[in-house]
Design a protein around this motif. Structure first.
Motif, short mmCIF file in Angstrom:
data_model
loop_
_atom_site.label_atom_id
_atom_site.label_comp_id
_atom_site.label_asym_id
_atom_site.label_seq_id
_atom_site.Cartn_x
_atom_site.Cartn_y
_atom_site.Cartn_z
N MET A 1 0.85 -1.20 0.00
CA MET A 1 0.00 0.00 0.00
C MET A 1 0.88 1.24 0.00
N LEU A 2 0.54 2.18 -0.84
CA LEU A 2 1.31 3.42 -0.90
C LEU A 2 1.05 4.25 0.33
N ARG A 3 2.13 4.73 0.99
CA ARG A 3 2.00 5.58 2.16
C ARG A 3 2.68 6.91 1.88
N LEU A 4 1.96 7.97 2.12
CA LEU A 4 2.45 9.32 1.88
C LEU A 4 2.56 10.04 3.20
N GLY A 5 3.76 10.45 3.56
CA GLY A 5 3.97 11.11 4.84
C GLY A 5 3.69 12.59 4.75
N VAL A 6 2.89 13.10 5.66
CA VAL A 6 2.61 14.53 5.73
C VAL A 6 2.71 14.97 7.17
N LEU A 7 2.96 16.25 7.38
CA LEU A 7 3.25 16.74 8.73
C LEU A 7 2.34 17.87 9.13
N CYS A 8 1.82 17.78 10.35
CA CYS A 8 1.03 18.85 10.95
C CYS A 8 1.67 19.24 12.27
N LEU A 9 1.66 20.53 12.59
CA LEU A 9 2.20 20.99 13.86
C LEU A 9 1.15 20.79 14.94
N TRP A 10 1.04 19.57 15.41
CA TRP A 10 0.06 19.19 16.41
C TRP A 10 0.37 17.76 16.80
N ARG A 11 -0.04 17.33 17.97
CA ARG A 11 0.17 15.96 18.38
C ARG A 11 -1.00 15.50 19.24
N ARG A 12 -1.47 14.31 18.99
CA ARG A 12 -2.56 13.77 19.79
C ARG A 12 -2.67 12.28 19.56
N ARG A 13 -3.90 11.75 19.55
CA ARG A 13 -4.13 10.32 19.52
C ARG A 13 -3.90 9.73 18.14
N SER A 14 -3.93 8.40 18.06
CA SER A 14 -3.73 7.70 16.80
C SER A 14 -5.01 7.00 16.39
N LEU A 15 -5.33 7.08 15.09
CA LEU A 15 -6.48 6.36 14.59
C LEU A 15 -6.35 6.19 13.09
N VAL A 16 -7.18 5.32 12.52
CA VAL A 16 -7.18 5.11 11.09
C VAL A 16 -8.53 5.52 10.54
N PHE A 17 -8.52 6.31 9.50
CA PHE A 17 -9.75 6.79 8.87
C PHE A 17 -9.75 6.27 7.45
N GLU A 18 -10.65 5.35 7.12
CA GLU A 18 -10.66 4.73 5.80
C GLU A 18 -11.82 5.26 4.98
N VAL A 19 -11.54 5.51 3.72
CA VAL A 19 -12.55 6.05 2.83
C VAL A 19 -12.82 5.06 1.72
N MET A 223 -0.72 -5.65 -6.61
CA MET A 223 -0.22 -5.89 -5.25
C MET A 223 -1.18 -5.38 -4.18
N TYR A 224 -1.79 -4.22 -4.42
CA TYR A 224 -2.55 -3.56 -3.36
C TYR A 224 -4.01 -3.30 -3.71
N GLY A 225 -4.44 -3.69 -4.91
CA GLY A 225 -5.78 -3.35 -5.35
C GLY A 225 -6.89 -3.95 -4.49
N ASN A 226 -8.01 -3.22 -4.36
CA ASN A 226 -9.18 -3.70 -3.65
C ASN A 226 -10.04 -4.57 -4.56
N GLU A 227 -11.00 -5.27 -3.97
CA GLU A 227 -11.85 -6.16 -4.74
C GLU A 227 -12.68 -5.42 -5.78
N ASP A 228 -13.00 -4.16 -5.49
CA ASP A 228 -13.82 -3.38 -6.43
C ASP A 228 -12.99 -2.73 -7.54
N GLY A 229 -11.69 -3.00 -7.55
CA GLY A 229 -10.83 -2.45 -8.59
C GLY A 229 -10.11 -1.18 -8.22
#
Length: 279
Positions: A1-19, A223-229
């Motif tokens: 899966m492609l991962r793109l790192g981005v940075l925000c000046l803030w720190r808090r909890r961890s979670l995953v948001f899937e679309v 390698m990373y494709g979903n079932e819906d293409g």
């Protein structure tokens, strides 16, 4: 899966948001600029800041910039939520690399008195979103901020500092992950360009052959494709938090001033039950 790192000046909890990609044609999420090449003497010079300015200006000039705002809108709202978690008002705040004002649009006057918005792209500052709080737009490079030390009560930044050369080398925190499903690799690349997030590293390849791109898209999908293409891309969001001390904030009690010991906490349920019965 492609991962793109981005940075925000803030720190808090961890979670995953899937679309999910229910419709494969859509992507959804459920003053003064420094001269080219200028940077601090000890900083690594990895990114072409002048090129990044041009990329962001191009993106802000497009007839429908909101088409590519979904990620920045989502992260901007999350940062605003973290500002609301702090029980105080900030008289003067700064957004470093504000873009079109993705954080400011979610804040209110009860939380922030005045909001300075800084960006390297003049077109982004000319095309800001509607917001309630008073704002001041400043055209400046994130690496050369035109403010004196100790000016602001709060500093935030969203999806901007990952293109800055002069950052501490180690930025390892607990992260947010936002997963977006795209119809294919080329749609992902189109959106990154539309966001003004195309590669600006000095050692980037100026041109990739069509056959190379088609082969990469095929391998990515296999390698990373979903079932819906669709194909997923995960954006890793780094948060840190820092704000200026103020007398209105709650202070820890003096040592030895407690009236209840930790040993009594185990009896709290019994005490509450007895109180309810007496009522």
């Amino acid at each position: 899966m492609l991962r793109l790192g981005v940075l925000c000046l803030w720190r808090r909890r961890s979670l995953v948001f899937e679309v999910p990609a229910k419709n494969l044609g859509l992507r959804k999420v459920a003053s003064g600029v420094s001269p080219p090449g200028s940077t601090s003497p000890r900083a690594l010079n990895i990114f072409d800041r002048d090129l990044k300015r041009k990329q962001k200006n191009w993106a802000a000039r497009q007839p429908e910039p909101m088409k590519f705002d979904y990620l920045k809108e989502e992260v901007g709202s999350r940062i605003a939520d973290r500002v609301y978690d702090i029980a105080r008002k900030f008289s003067l705040a700064l957004d470093v690399g504000c873009g079109r004002g993705y954080i400011a649009q979610h804040l209110n006057k009860e939380t922030v008195g005045k909001f300075f918005q800084v960006d390297i792209a003049e077109n982004a500052l000319k095309n800001t979103l509607e917001m309630e709080i008073p704002t001041v737009s400043v055209l400046a490079d994130e690496e050369f901020l035109p403010f004196r030390e100790n000016t602001f009560d709060l500093v935030v930044s969203s999806l901007s500092l990952h293109w800055v050369n002069d950052l501490p080398r180690a930025l390892e925190q607990d992260t947010d992950e936002i997963q977006v499903n795209y119809p294919g690799m080329f749609e992902l690349m189109e959106d990154l360009q539309g966001m003004g997030e195309s590669n600006c590293a000095w050692n980037r390849k100026a041109l990739l052959h069509r056959d190379t791109m088609l082969a990469a898209a095929a391998v990515y999908g296999e390698m990373y494709g979903n079932e819906d293409g669709s194909v997923p891309a995960t954006y890793q969001i780094y948060y840190m938090i820092g704000w200026k001390y103020h007398d209105s904030q709650a202070q820890p009690a003096e040592r030895g001033s407690a009236t209840v010991s930790f040993g009594e906490l185990g009896k709290i349920n019994n005490l509450m039950s007895q109180e309810k019965k007496s009522q």
